[in-house]
Scaffold this motif. Sequence first.
Motif, PDB file in Angstrom:
ATOM      1  N   ILE A 250       0.833  -1.201   0.000  1.00 24.70           N
ATOM      2  CA  ILE A 250       0.000   0.000   0.000  1.00 24.70           C
ATOM      3  C   ILE A 250       0.870   1.255   0.000  1.00 24.70           C
ATOM      4  CG2 ILE A 250      -1.720   1.322   1.281  1.00 24.70           C
ATOM      5  CD1 ILE A 250      -2.794  -1.214  -0.040  1.00 24.70           C
ATOM      6  N   ILE A 251       1.899   1.253   0.839  1.00 26.35           N
ATOM      7  CA  ILE A 251       2.813   2.409   0.900  1.00 26.35           C
ATOM      8  C   ILE A 251       3.536   2.587  -0.433  1.00 26.35           C
ATOM      9  CG2 ILE A 251       4.901   3.328   1.995  1.00 26.35           C
ATOM     10  CD1 ILE A 251       4.023   1.875   4.565  1.00 26.35           C
ATOM     11  N   GLY A 252       4.056   1.477  -0.977  1.00 27.33           N
ATOM     12  CA  GLY A 252       4.805   1.546  -2.227  1.00 27.33           C
ATOM     13  C   GLY A 252       3.959   2.010  -3.390  1.00 27.33           C
ATOM     14  N   LEU A 253       2.737   1.502  -3.499  1.00 24.86           N
ATOM     15  CA  LEU A 253       1.856   1.918  -4.590  1.00 24.86           C
ATOM     16  C   LEU A 253       1.460   3.387  -4.462  1.00 24.86           C
ATOM     17  CD1 LEU A 253      -0.498  -1.192  -4.958  1.00 24.86           C
ATOM     18  CD2 LEU A 253       1.260  -0.414  -6.563  1.00 24.86           C
ATOM     19  N   HIS A 254       1.203   3.841  -3.240  1.00 23.54           N
ATOM     20  CA  HIS A 254       0.854   5.255  -3.040  1.00 23.54           C
ATOM     21  C   HIS A 254       2.010   6.159  -3.466  1.00 23.54           C
ATOM     22  CE1 HIS A 254      -0.638   8.953  -1.253  1.00 23.54           C
ATOM     23  NE2 HIS A 254       0.511   9.057  -0.591  1.00 23.54           N
ATOM     24  N   LEU A 255       3.224   5.821  -3.038  1.00 22.74           N
ATOM     25  CA  LEU A 255       4.394   6.623  -3.406  1.00 22.74           C
ATOM     26  C   LEU A 255       4.626   6.597  -4.912  1.00 22.74           C
ATOM     27  CD1 LEU A 255       6.883   5.581  -0.552  1.00 22.74           C
ATOM     28  CD2 LEU A 255       5.738   7.791  -0.809  1.00 22.74           C
ATOM     29  N   THR A 256       4.423   5.440  -5.521  1.00 20.62           N
ATOM     30  CA  THR A 256       4.670   5.299  -6.957  1.00 20.62           C
ATOM     31  C   THR A 256       3.644   6.048  -7.793  1.00 20.62           C
ATOM     32  OG1 THR A 256       5.676   3.124  -6.594  1.00 20.62           O
ATOM     33  CG2 THR A 256       4.964   3.637  -8.830  1.00 20.62           C
ATOM     34  N   MET A 257       2.385   5.998  -7.385  1.00 19.61           N
ATOM     35  CA  MET A 257       1.330   6.651  -8.158  1.00 19.61           C
ATOM     36  C   MET A 257       1.341   8.165  -8.012  1.00 19.61           C
ATOM     37  SD  MET A 257      -1.932   4.008  -7.963  1.00 19.61           S
ATOM     38  CE  MET A 257      -1.957   3.849  -6.192  1.00 19.61           C
ATOM     39  N   THR A 258       2.130   8.683  -7.065  1.00 19.55           N
ATOM     40  CA  THR A 258       2.245  10.140  -6.882  1.00 19.55           C
ATOM     41  C   THR A 258       3.642  10.656  -7.226  1.00 19.55           C
ATOM     42  OG1 THR A 258       2.770   9.832  -4.527  1.00 19.55           O
ATOM     43  CG2 THR A 258       0.455  10.166  -5.108  1.00 19.55           C
TER      44      THR A 258
END
Length: 266
Positions: A250-258
Motif C-alpha cells: 500500500i505504501i509503495g503503490l501510493h508513493l509510486t502513483m504520486t
Amino acid sequence: MPITTKIRELIYQFTVQYNVIVALIFRELNTRFGRENIGFLWFAGEPALFCAGVAIVWTAVRSHFEHGLPMTAIVITGYVPLTMWRHCIGRATKAFEANGSLLFHRQVTPVDIITSRMYLEIIGTISGGIIVYFSAFLLGYIDLPASLGLIILGLFFQSWFSFNTGLIVAALSERTEFLEKVVGIFSYLALPLTGAFVMVDWVPQKYRWILMASPSSEAVEMIRGGQFGFYAHAHYDITYAIEVNFILTIIGLHLTMTVKKYITIQ
C-alpha cells in the motif's frame, strides 16, 4: 452503467496494462543484454554466477556443517533470496528517471515501469537459483527439499517483499538524491537482518524477535524449513509476513502513483 459493462471495461484495462508490462520487460531485456551471443539468458546467468561464486567460497573456507546443517545448502537457500532483494533495490534506484521518456505514452504508468523491472529481477534470480541448486545437487552438495511447497511459499514472500522495497526505493529516489547515495550502504548494513547467513534458532532467544521482525528473514526461514524439514527448527509467522507485506504494498503503490511530478526526464 450495467455491471457486465463495468466488468468488460475492467478486463480490457487489465489486458492493456498486462501487454504494456510485457512489452516493457522485453524492452528491458534488449536494453540490458542485447540480442547477440546468449543475450537475454544473462538475466538468469548473472545471478547464477553470483550465487555459485559465494557458495563455492563458503563451502571451501568454512566447515562442511553449521549447526548440523550442510554449509552449501545454507548458503544457497540464503544467498538466492538476498540476491533477489539487493538486485531489486539496485535496479529500482532512479528507475523512473532512466525510463521517464516512456511516460509520454498515455498507457505507460510509473507502476508499469517498476513492475517490469522488478519482475525481471525476481524471475532472473529464481531462475539462477534453480540452476545453482540443481548443479549442487548433481555434484552431491545438496539434497532434494523436504517440502517443495514451503520453499515456493518462502520464495513468494521474498519476491513480494523485494517488489515492495523496489516500489518504495524507486519512488523515494526520485524525491531525494540522498537515498540514491545511501541505498548501497543500506543494503550492506541490513545484511544481518536478512537471515541470509544465520537462522533465528541460532540466535539467543531474547534477540530472536529482531530477526523475526524482518520480512526477508521470515521468507528465508520458510525456504530453509522447506529444504531441511524439522532439522532446521525454522521460525516464521505466515500471518505476520502477509500483514507486513500488504502494508508495504500500500505504501509503495501510493508513493509510486504520486511520483510523476518528481521525475526529471533526461
